[in-house]
Design an enzyme around this catalytic site. Structure first.
Site, PDB file in Angstrom:
ATOM      1  N   CYS A  93       1.000  -1.270  -0.005  1.00 44.42           N
ATOM      2  CA  CYS A  93      -0.038  -0.103  -0.018  1.00 44.42           C
ATOM      3  C   CYS A  93       0.707   1.107   0.192  1.00 44.42           C
ATOM      4  CB  CYS A  93      -1.148   0.049   1.026  1.00 44.42           C
ATOM      5  SG  CYS A  93      -2.332   0.999   0.829  1.00 44.42           S
TER       6      CYS A  93
ATOM      7  N   HIS B  97      -3.504  -5.326   1.738  1.00 49.79           N
ATOM      8  CA  HIS B  97      -2.853  -5.511   3.302  1.00 49.79           C
ATOM      9  C   HIS B  97      -2.973  -7.028   3.401  1.00 49.79           C
ATOM     10  CE1 HIS B  97      -2.421  -1.155   4.469  1.00 49.79           C
ATOM     11  NE2 HIS B  97      -3.264  -0.972   3.468  1.00 49.79           N
TER      12      HIS B  97
ATOM     13  N   GLU C 175      -1.097  -8.237   5.538  1.00 48.56           N
ATOM     14  CA  GLU C 175      -0.974  -8.410   6.957  1.00 48.56           C
ATOM     15  C   GLU C 175      -2.085  -8.190   7.846  1.00 48.56           C
ATOM     16  OE1 GLU C 175      -0.285  -5.832   5.074  1.00 48.56           O
ATOM     17  OE2 GLU C 175      -0.585  -3.988   6.361  1.00 48.56           O
TER      18      GLU C 175
HETATM   19  N1  GLN Z   1      -3.365   6.093  -0.165  1.00 51.24           N
HETATM   20  C1  GLN Z   1      -2.515   6.108   1.023  1.00 51.24           C
HETATM   21  C2  GLN Z   1      -1.305   6.770   0.734  1.00 51.24           C
HETATM   22  O1  GLN Z   1      -1.176   7.771   0.050  1.00 51.24           O
HETATM   23  C3  GLN Z   1      -2.104   4.566   1.271  1.00 51.24           C
HETATM   24  C4  GLN Z   1      -3.059   4.034   2.161  1.00 51.24           C
HETATM   25  C5  GLN Z   1      -2.650   2.623   2.870  1.00 51.24           C
HETATM   26  O2  GLN Z   1      -1.500   2.650   2.976  1.00 51.24           O
HETATM   27  N2  GLN Z   1      -3.593   2.030   3.319  1.00 51.24           N
HETATM   28  O3  GLN Z   1      -0.720   6.757   1.670  1.00 51.24           O
END
Ligand code: GLN
Length: 204
Positions: free
Chosen positions: A81, A181, A183
């Site tokens: 992410c 995610h 995790e």
């Molecule tokens: N869109 C988020 C960001 O810009 C990332 C979100 C996440 O890691 N759950 O950091």
């Protein structure tokens, strides 16, 4: 399971969950907050969270250059992410400031791709690299990869509400990136895949 040590960047976000899953696999895991804590690691996970905050903390703690050097040296690295955003060479939809801060992964990431549609959702993904059953993936204000360079293999994609297909998991040599995610589920297959990448690279 293996003799490798894997670090988890622990500046912000979901690092504790990654640590727990690595330990469930019998891997030695270490939180990384200082440049010298990268020494002796065989692999590194950059967790999800908020990429702008993580970038600011990394700058303040002198970690940007060491992380670039780490990835530049071809060390196995997995970004989930926000971590995927930081590893991408190009980012769109970002606030001012360099969220594609570390780079090394030849993709274009849209920082809040799914965030525009709906904050969080879950989806079952078919991932040939992981076999059956499909992976249950948790997306939280998730990014997506909208363009890939040569040598980037798409491990999973997803078609959005507008009918657009985007990549949500990719591998490029020693770099793994997932928009969701793993995790936050109890499916250890992504962590096992990364441990295999680390073990194979360690054997070189
Ligand atoms: N869109 C988020 C960001 O810009 C990332 C979100 C996440 O890691 N759950 O950091």
């Amino acid at each position: 399971m293996s003799g490798v040590t894997i670090g988890v960047l622990a500046l912000q976000g979901a690092f504790a969950e990654h640590m727990k899953m690595l330990r469930q696999l019998g891997v030695t895991a270490r939180e990384v907050r200082k440049p010298e804590e990268l020494d002796g690691l065989d692999g590194l996970i950059i967790p999800g969270g908020e990429s702008t905050s993580m970038a600011l903390i990394a700058e303040r703690w002198g970690l940007v250059q060491p992380l670039k050097a780490w990835v530049g040296a071809g060390k196995p690295t997995w970004g989930t992410c926000a971590g995927m955003i930081l590893l991408s060479d190009r980012a769109t939809g970002q606030k001012q400031g360099g969220q594609s801060l570390i780079g090394g992964l030849d993709v274009t990431v849209n920082r809040n791709y799914f965030g525009r549609q709906i904050d969080s959702f879950e989806a079952d993904l078919t991932v040939p690299a992981l076999g059956a059953p499909p992976v249950h993936a948790v997306f939280i204000r998730a990014p997506a990869i909208t363009g890939t360079g040569a040598g980037v293999e798409v491990l999973a994609d997803l078609t959005d509400n507008a009918g657009q297909t985007v990549a949500v998991a990719v591998q490029s040599g020693p770099i793994l990136a997932t928009a969701f995610h793993p995790e936050l589920t109890d499916d250890l297959r992504w962590h096992a895949l990364f441990v295999r990448m680390v073990t194979e690279s360690d054997a070189d």
